[in-house]
Design a protein around this motif. Structure first.
Motif, PDB file in Angstrom:
ATOM      1  N   MET A   1      13.838 -18.605  14.469  1.00 34.60           N
ATOM      2  CA  MET A   1      13.477 -19.204  13.198  1.00 34.60           C
ATOM      3  C   MET A   1      12.673 -18.196  12.385  1.00 34.60           C
ATOM      4  O   MET A   1      11.692 -17.651  12.869  1.00 34.60           O
ATOM      5  CB  MET A   1      12.668 -20.477  13.455  1.00 34.60           C
ATOM      6  CG  MET A   1      12.156 -21.135  12.212  1.00 34.60           C
ATOM      7  SD  MET A   1      11.323 -22.675  12.638  1.00 34.60           S
ATOM      8  CE  MET A   1      11.718 -23.600  11.220  1.00 34.60           C
ATOM      9  N   PRO A   2      13.073 -17.920  11.146  1.00 36.10           N
ATOM     10  CA  PRO A   2      12.357 -16.952  10.331  1.00 36.10           C
ATOM     11  C   PRO A   2      10.949 -17.439   9.982  1.00 36.10           C
ATOM     12  O   PRO A   2      10.706 -18.634   9.849  1.00 36.10           O
ATOM     13  CB  PRO A   2      13.208 -16.813   9.071  1.00 36.10           C
ATOM     14  CG  PRO A   2      14.351 -17.751   9.209  1.00 36.10           C
ATOM     15  CD  PRO A   2      14.237 -18.460  10.507  1.00 36.10           C
ATOM     16  N   SER A   3      10.056 -16.490   9.816  1.00 34.35           N
ATOM     17  CA  SER A   3       8.673 -16.809   9.461  1.00 34.35           C
ATOM     18  C   SER A   3       8.602 -17.319   8.026  1.00 34.35           C
ATOM     19  O   SER A   3       9.391 -16.929   7.173  1.00 34.35           O
ATOM     20  CB  SER A   3       7.816 -15.550   9.610  1.00 34.35           C
ATOM     21  OG  SER A   3       6.504 -15.826   9.180  1.00 34.35           O
ATOM     22  N   SER A   4       7.639 -18.172   7.762  1.00 37.00           N
ATOM     23  CA  SER A   4       7.470 -18.706   6.411  1.00 37.00           C
ATOM     24  C   SER A   4       6.522 -17.845   5.572  1.00 37.00           C
ATOM     25  O   SER A   4       6.336 -18.104   4.393  1.00 37.00           O
ATOM     26  CB  SER A   4       6.954 -20.143   6.472  1.00 37.00           C
ATOM     27  OG  SER A   4       5.686 -20.169   7.105  1.00 37.00           O
ATOM     28  N   THR A   5       5.919 -16.828   6.199  1.00 36.74           N
ATOM     29  CA  THR A   5       5.040 -15.903   5.474  1.00 36.74           C
ATOM     30  C   THR A   5       5.364 -14.469   5.868  1.00 36.74           C
ATOM     31  O   THR A   5       5.965 -14.219   6.901  1.00 36.74           O
ATOM     32  CB  THR A   5       3.544 -16.162   5.771  1.00 36.74           C
ATOM     33  OG1 THR A   5       3.311 -15.964   7.166  1.00 36.74           O
ATOM     34  CG2 THR A   5       3.125 -17.560   5.361  1.00 36.74           C
ATOM     35  N   TYR A   6       4.965 -13.554   5.024  1.00 35.43           N
ATOM     36  CA  TYR A   6       5.098 -12.134   5.344  1.00 35.43           C
ATOM     37  C   TYR A   6       3.715 -11.495   5.293  1.00 35.43           C
ATOM     38  O   TYR A   6       2.815 -11.977   4.616  1.00 35.43           O
ATOM     39  CB  TYR A   6       6.048 -11.417   4.376  1.00 35.43           C
ATOM     40  CG  TYR A   6       5.538 -11.352   2.950  1.00 35.43           C
ATOM     41  CD1 TYR A   6       4.646 -10.346   2.557  1.00 35.43           C
ATOM     42  CD2 TYR A   6       5.913 -12.293   2.010  1.00 35.43           C
ATOM     43  CE1 TYR A   6       4.166 -10.290   1.255  1.00 35.43           C
ATOM     44  CE2 TYR A   6       5.437 -12.239   0.707  1.00 35.43           C
ATOM     45  CZ  TYR A   6       4.562 -11.236   0.346  1.00 35.43           C
ATOM     46  OH  TYR A   6       4.078 -11.187  -0.932  1.00 35.43           O
ATOM     47  N   THR A   7       3.567 -10.412   6.018  1.00 37.67           N
ATOM     48  CA  THR A   7       2.347  -9.611   5.996  1.00 37.67           C
ATOM     49  C   THR A   7       2.759  -8.157   6.000  1.00 37.67           C
ATOM     50  O   THR A   7       3.574  -7.738   6.826  1.00 37.67           O
ATOM     51  CB  THR A   7       1.452  -9.896   7.220  1.00 37.67           C
ATOM     52  OG1 THR A   7       1.086 -11.275   7.196  1.00 37.67           O
ATOM     53  CG2 THR A   7       0.204  -9.036   7.208  1.00 37.67           C
ATOM     54  N   VAL A   8       2.216  -7.410   5.053  1.00 46.75           N
ATOM     55  CA  VAL A   8       2.430  -5.969   4.984  1.00 46.75           C
ATOM     56  C   VAL A   8       1.057  -5.328   5.015  1.00 46.75           C
ATOM     57  O   VAL A   8       0.167  -5.709   4.246  1.00 46.75           O
ATOM     58  CB  VAL A   8       3.186  -5.571   3.694  1.00 46.75           C
ATOM     59  CG1 VAL A   8       3.365  -4.062   3.621  1.00 46.75           C
ATOM     60  CG2 VAL A   8       4.523  -6.283   3.621  1.00 46.75           C
ATOM     61  N   ARG A   9       0.880  -4.340   5.897  1.00 45.55           N
ATOM     62  CA  ARG A   9      -0.440  -3.720   6.064  1.00 45.55           C
ATOM     63  C   ARG A   9      -0.284  -2.213   6.146  1.00 45.55           C
ATOM     64  O   ARG A   9       0.582  -1.704   6.853  1.00 45.55           O
ATOM     65  CB  ARG A   9      -1.075  -4.248   7.342  1.00 45.55           C
ATOM     66  CG  ARG A   9      -2.447  -3.701   7.647  1.00 45.55           C
ATOM     67  CD  ARG A   9      -3.064  -4.361   8.884  1.00 45.55           C
ATOM     68  NE  ARG A   9      -3.334  -5.758   8.614  1.00 45.55           N
ATOM     69  CZ  ARG A   9      -2.757  -6.796   9.228  1.00 45.55           C
ATOM     70  NH1 ARG A   9      -1.856  -6.579  10.164  1.00 45.55           N
ATOM     71  NH2 ARG A   9      -3.045  -8.033   8.919  1.00 45.55           N
ATOM     72  N   ARG A  10      -1.149  -1.518   5.413  1.00 40.76           N
ATOM     73  CA  ARG A  10      -1.204  -0.061   5.466  1.00 40.76           C
ATOM     74  C   ARG A  10      -2.666   0.359   5.443  1.00 40.76           C
ATOM     75  O   ARG A  10      -3.500  -0.304   4.830  1.00 40.76           O
ATOM     76  CB  ARG A  10      -0.483   0.587   4.283  1.00 40.76           C
ATOM     77  CG  ARG A  10       1.007   0.327   4.220  1.00 40.76           C
ATOM     78  CD  ARG A  10       1.738   1.008   5.383  1.00 40.76           C
ATOM     79  NE  ARG A  10       3.174   0.973   5.247  1.00 40.76           N
ATOM     80  CZ  ARG A  10       3.953  -0.035   5.625  1.00 40.76           C
ATOM     81  NH1 ARG A  10       3.419  -1.124   6.165  1.00 40.76           N
ATOM     82  NH2 ARG A  10       5.261   0.029   5.480  1.00 40.76           N
ATOM     83  N   SER A  11      -2.949   1.507   6.077  1.00 41.13           N
ATOM     84  CA  SER A  11      -4.316   2.033   6.145  1.00 41.13           C
ATOM     85  C   SER A  11      -4.342   3.511   5.839  1.00 41.13           C
ATOM     86  O   SER A  11      -3.338   4.211   6.015  1.00 41.13           O
ATOM     87  CB  SER A  11      -4.901   1.834   7.548  1.00 41.13           C
ATOM     88  OG  SER A  11      -5.042   0.477   7.844  1.00 41.13           O
ATOM     89  N   VAL A  12      -5.510   3.972   5.421  1.00 42.65           N
ATOM     90  CA  VAL A  12      -5.737   5.385   5.197  1.00 42.65           C
ATOM     91  C   VAL A  12      -7.189   5.695   5.550  1.00 42.65           C
ATOM     92  O   VAL A  12      -8.078   4.860   5.365  1.00 42.65           O
ATOM     93  CB  VAL A  12      -5.427   5.782   3.726  1.00 42.65           C
ATOM     94  CG1 VAL A  12      -6.422   5.161   2.756  1.00 42.65           C
ATOM     95  CG2 VAL A  12      -5.374   7.285   3.553  1.00 42.65           C
ATOM     96  N   THR A  13      -7.400   6.881   6.093  1.00 42.03           N
ATOM     97  CA  THR A  13      -8.756   7.355   6.353  1.00 42.03           C
ATOM     98  C   THR A  13      -9.140   8.288   5.215  1.00 42.03           C
ATOM     99  O   THR A  13      -8.365   9.173   4.840  1.00 42.03           O
ATOM    100  CB  THR A  13      -8.829   8.100   7.702  1.00 42.03           C
ATOM    101  OG1 THR A  13      -8.394   7.195   8.726  1.00 42.03           O
ATOM    102  CG2 THR A  13     -10.235   8.570   7.995  1.00 42.03           C
ATOM    103  N   ILE A  14     -10.316   8.059   4.654  1.00 45.01           N
ATOM    104  CA  ILE A  14     -10.771   8.793   3.477  1.00 45.01           C
ATOM    105  C   ILE A  14     -12.111   9.451   3.782  1.00 45.01           C
ATOM    106  O   ILE A  14     -13.012   8.809   4.323  1.00 45.01           O
ATOM    107  CB  ILE A  14     -10.921   7.848   2.261  1.00 45.01           C
ATOM    108  CG1 ILE A  14      -9.579   7.177   1.944  1.00 45.01           C
ATOM    109  CG2 ILE A  14     -11.449   8.592   1.043  1.00 45.01           C
ATOM    110  CD1 ILE A  14      -9.662   6.086   0.887  1.00 45.01           C
ATOM    111  N   ASP A  15     -12.237  10.708   3.415  1.00 44.93           N
ATOM    112  CA  ASP A  15     -13.485  11.437   3.605  1.00 44.93           C
ATOM    113  C   ASP A  15     -14.421  11.134   2.428  1.00 44.93           C
ATOM    114  O   ASP A  15     -14.693  11.983   1.577  1.00 44.93           O
ATOM    115  CB  ASP A  15     -13.200  12.936   3.710  1.00 44.93           C
ATOM    116  CG  ASP A  15     -14.446  13.722   4.107  1.00 44.93           C
ATOM    117  OD1 ASP A  15     -15.407  13.108   4.621  1.00 44.93           O
ATOM    118  OD2 ASP A  15     -14.456  14.954   3.898  1.00 44.93           O
TER     119      ASP A  15
END
Length: 161
Positions: A1-15
């Motif tokens: 059964m397909p999910s009813s929500t989506y989640t997209v996540r990205r990260s970056v390390t910054i000096d």
């Protein structure tokens, strides 16, 4: 059964310190410097509403068919660790989502994680027949975070800005 929500996540390390990243995110006027969506339409019309930054600050945009129109509002903050934004897309595809920025201190700098979560509406489902939500939104999050990193590291460099 397909999910009813989506989640997209990205990260970056910054000096750069968490406070510097937080200040870029809580002021929609700063997004012109780093958001990948800000450069899609050179004629993009922007309106800033309410508080200049932080909770209650709002932003509307209207542009060409690629960028469409919509609004964003900062609904919750925890200085300098978290910013939550409600996003409403009006055209070309109507949709709502939540964007959350988590800013953590890491190795003398910051780790910024941008998470977008929303319902899988019929419109979103149709759009994802050709590309997953992760591919569709993720590349823009990556570009935006890369530009945020560049801007903050350039600013905190030896010459400062």
């Amino acid at each position: 059964m397909p999910s009813s929500t989506y989640t997209v996540r990205r990260s970056v390390t910054i000096d750069a310190p968490p406070q510097a990243a937080y200040e870029q995110i809580i002021n929609f006027r700063n997004w012109r410097n780093w958001s990948a969506w800000e450069v899609v339409d050179p004629e993009l019309r922007r309106t800033y509403v309410g508080e200049p930054c932080g909770e209650g600050a709002a932003y509307t945009w209207s542009g060409n068919r690629r960028i469409g129109s919509g609004s964003m509002k900062i609904v919750q903050t925890e200085e300098p660790a978290r910013v939550e934004v409600d996003v409403v897309f009006e055209r070309p595809l109507a949709a709502c989502c939540n964007a959350e920025f988590a800013i953590d201190e890491e190795d003398g700098g910051s780790r910024v994680t941008w998470t977008m979560t929303g319902p899988v509406t019929p419109t979103v489902r149709m759009r994802t027949l050709f590309r997953s939500v992760d591919e569709w939104i993720g590349q823009d999050l990556e570009r935006s975070l890369g530009e945020l990193k560049y801007r903050l590291e350039e600013r905190s460099g030896p010459d400062g800005l």
